[in-house]
Write a protein that holds these residues in place. Structure first.
Motif, mmCIF file in Angstrom:
data_model
loop_
_atom_site.group_PDB
_atom_site.id
_atom_site.type_symbol
_atom_site.label_atom_id
_atom_site.label_comp_id
_atom_site.label_asym_id
_atom_site.label_seq_id
_atom_site.Cartn_x
_atom_site.Cartn_y
_atom_site.Cartn_z
ATOM 1 N N ALA A 24 1.005 -0.913 -0.117
ATOM 2 C CA ALA A 24 0.412 0.081 -0.039
ATOM 3 C C ALA A 24 0.363 0.911 -0.025
ATOM 4 N N SER A 25 0.622 3.014 -0.801
ATOM 5 C CA SER A 25 0.939 3.482 -0.851
ATOM 6 C C SER A 25 0.106 4.597 -1.016
ATOM 7 N N GLY A 26 0.129 5.746 0.082
ATOM 8 C CA GLY A 26 -0.497 7.001 -0.619
ATOM 9 C C GLY A 26 -1.585 7.287 0.471
ATOM 10 N N TYR A 27 -1.073 6.840 1.831
ATOM 11 C CA TYR A 27 -1.997 6.985 2.956
ATOM 12 C C TYR A 27 -1.373 6.917 4.079
ATOM 13 N N THR A 28 -1.401 7.283 5.020
ATOM 14 C CA THR A 28 -1.096 6.842 6.632
ATOM 15 C C THR A 28 -1.731 5.067 6.693
ATOM 16 N N TYR A 29 -0.117 4.224 6.686
ATOM 17 C CA TYR A 29 -1.016 2.897 6.603
ATOM 18 C C TYR A 29 -0.991 2.675 8.196
ATOM 19 N N SER A 30 -2.196 1.549 7.701
ATOM 20 C CA SER A 30 -2.228 1.516 9.746
ATOM 21 C C SER A 30 -3.407 2.062 10.055
ATOM 22 N N LYS A 31 -3.545 2.755 9.501
ATOM 23 C CA LYS A 31 -4.334 3.738 10.247
ATOM 24 C C LYS A 31 -5.386 3.576 9.834
ATOM 25 N N TYR A 32 -5.639 2.729 9.211
ATOM 26 C CA TYR A 32 -7.722 2.208 8.766
ATOM 27 C C TYR A 32 -7.830 0.757 8.823
ATOM 28 N N CYS A 33 -8.633 0.461 8.441
ATOM 29 C CA CYS A 33 -9.583 -0.735 7.866
ATOM 30 C C CYS A 33 -8.858 -1.792 6.954
ATOM 31 N N MET A 34 -8.130 -2.138 6.707
ATOM 32 C CA MET A 34 -8.039 -3.149 5.732
ATOM 33 C C MET A 34 -8.498 -4.081 5.329
ATOM 34 N N ILE A 51 -8.588 -6.364 8.799
ATOM 35 C CA ILE A 51 -8.070 -5.436 9.911
ATOM 36 C C ILE A 51 -7.699 -4.428 10.218
ATOM 37 N N ASP A 52 -7.468 -3.661 11.681
ATOM 38 C CA ASP A 52 -8.065 -2.724 11.627
ATOM 39 C C ASP A 52 -6.638 -2.696 12.322
ATOM 40 N N HIS A 53 -7.096 -0.703 12.808
ATOM 41 C CA HIS A 53 -5.580 -0.319 13.368
ATOM 42 C C HIS A 53 -4.959 -0.708 14.579
ATOM 43 N N ASP A 54 -5.996 -1.320 14.944
ATOM 44 C CA ASP A 54 -5.316 -1.982 16.166
ATOM 45 C C ASP A 54 -5.176 -3.186 15.969
ATOM 46 N N GLY A 55 -4.954 -4.382 14.940
ATOM 47 C CA GLY A 55 -5.063 -5.156 14.099
ATOM 48 C C GLY A 55 -6.380 -6.496 14.672
ATOM 49 N N ASN A 56 -7.173 -5.930 15.060
ATOM 50 C CA ASN A 56 -7.982 -6.521 15.223
ATOM 51 C C ASN A 56 -8.180 -7.510 14.077
ATOM 52 N N THR A 57 -8.935 -8.605 13.731
ATOM 53 C CA THR A 57 -9.367 -9.266 12.759
ATOM 54 C C THR A 57 -10.672 -10.390 12.301
ATOM 55 N N ASN A 58 -11.432 -9.855 11.965
ATOM 56 C CA ASN A 58 -12.862 -10.409 11.263
ATOM 57 C C ASN A 58 -12.491 -11.499 9.880
ATOM 58 N N VAL A 103 -11.701 1.062 12.387
ATOM 59 C CA VAL A 103 -12.277 0.555 11.861
ATOM 60 C C VAL A 103 -12.775 -0.193 10.743
ATOM 61 N N CYS A 104 -13.008 -1.830 11.469
ATOM 62 C CA CYS A 104 -13.449 -2.795 10.423
ATOM 63 C C CYS A 104 -14.991 -3.073 10.826
ATOM 64 N N VAL A 105 -15.841 -3.136 9.770
ATOM 65 C CA VAL A 105 -17.577 -3.696 10.547
ATOM 66 C C VAL A 105 -17.433 -4.368 9.231
ATOM 67 N N ASP A 107 -20.692 -7.814 8.404
ATOM 68 C CA ASP A 107 -21.948 -8.317 9.050
ATOM 69 C C ASP A 107 -21.766 -9.802 9.508
ATOM 70 N N SER A 108 -23.242 -10.128 9.953
ATOM 71 C CA SER A 108 -22.763 -11.238 11.109
ATOM 72 C C SER A 108 -21.646 -12.827 10.819
ATOM 73 N N GLY A 109 -21.910 -12.538 9.583
ATOM 74 C CA GLY A 109 -20.541 -13.836 9.598
ATOM 75 C C GLY A 109 -19.506 -13.186 9.044
ATOM 76 N N GLY A 110 -19.357 -12.343 9.753
ATOM 77 C CA GLY A 110 -17.947 -11.718 9.438
ATOM 78 C C GLY A 110 -17.446 -11.414 8.306
ATOM 79 N N TYR A 111 -18.365 -10.956 6.967
ATOM 80 C CA TYR A 111 -17.387 -10.504 5.887
ATOM 81 C C TYR A 111 -18.356 -9.120 5.802
ATOM 82 N N SER A 112 -16.795 -8.391 5.140
ATOM 83 C CA SER A 112 -16.598 -7.522 4.923
ATOM 84 C C SER A 112 -17.421 -6.447 4.202
#
Length: 130
Positions: A24-34, A51-58, A103-105, A107-112
């Protein structure tokens, strides 16, 4: 400009492994949901891991226990480790970043949600043979 470049796709037999990378390039990496999405022929795009900025995963239900998303902040790169691959995992895989949320949002099945992501890579093909 935000740029995302995937690599690592290929052809593998069922039960095999692959690791996808997204630089990734062109933005502040790790600050956002990927996230990693995939789209099989004739099907809607689905967000299988995030994965969000805190490393939480779905993870989506179909890949839980088999796929792992991770990030290397020093390299501005995030990964999708795919184990025990199945023919139904065959798809074009895309990485994406949501620069409007730390943060990452999901659905109930864990899909973004596809609509939450504005920035996408070009995709890398994963084909799993039976």
């Amino acid at each position: 400009d935000v740029q995302l470049v995937e690599s690592g796709g290929g052809l593998v037999q069922a039960g095999g492994t692959l690791r996808l990378s997204c630089v990734a390039s062109g933005y502040t990496y790790s600050k956002y949901c990927m996230a990693w999405f995939r789209q099989a022929a004739g099907k809607d795009r689905e967000g299988v891991a995030s994965i969000d900025h805190d490393g939480n995963t779905n993870y989506g239900d179909s890949v839980k226990g088999r796929f792992t998303i991770s990030q290397d902040n020093a390299k501005n790169t995030f990964y999708l480790q795919m184990n025990d691959l199945k023919p139904e995992d065959t798809a074009m895989y895309y990485c994406a970043v949501d620069t409007s949320s730390s943060v990452c949002v999901t659905d109930s099945g864990g899909y973004s949600y596809t609509w939450a992501f504005r920035h996408w890579g070009q995709g890398t093909q994963v084909t799993v043979s039976s």
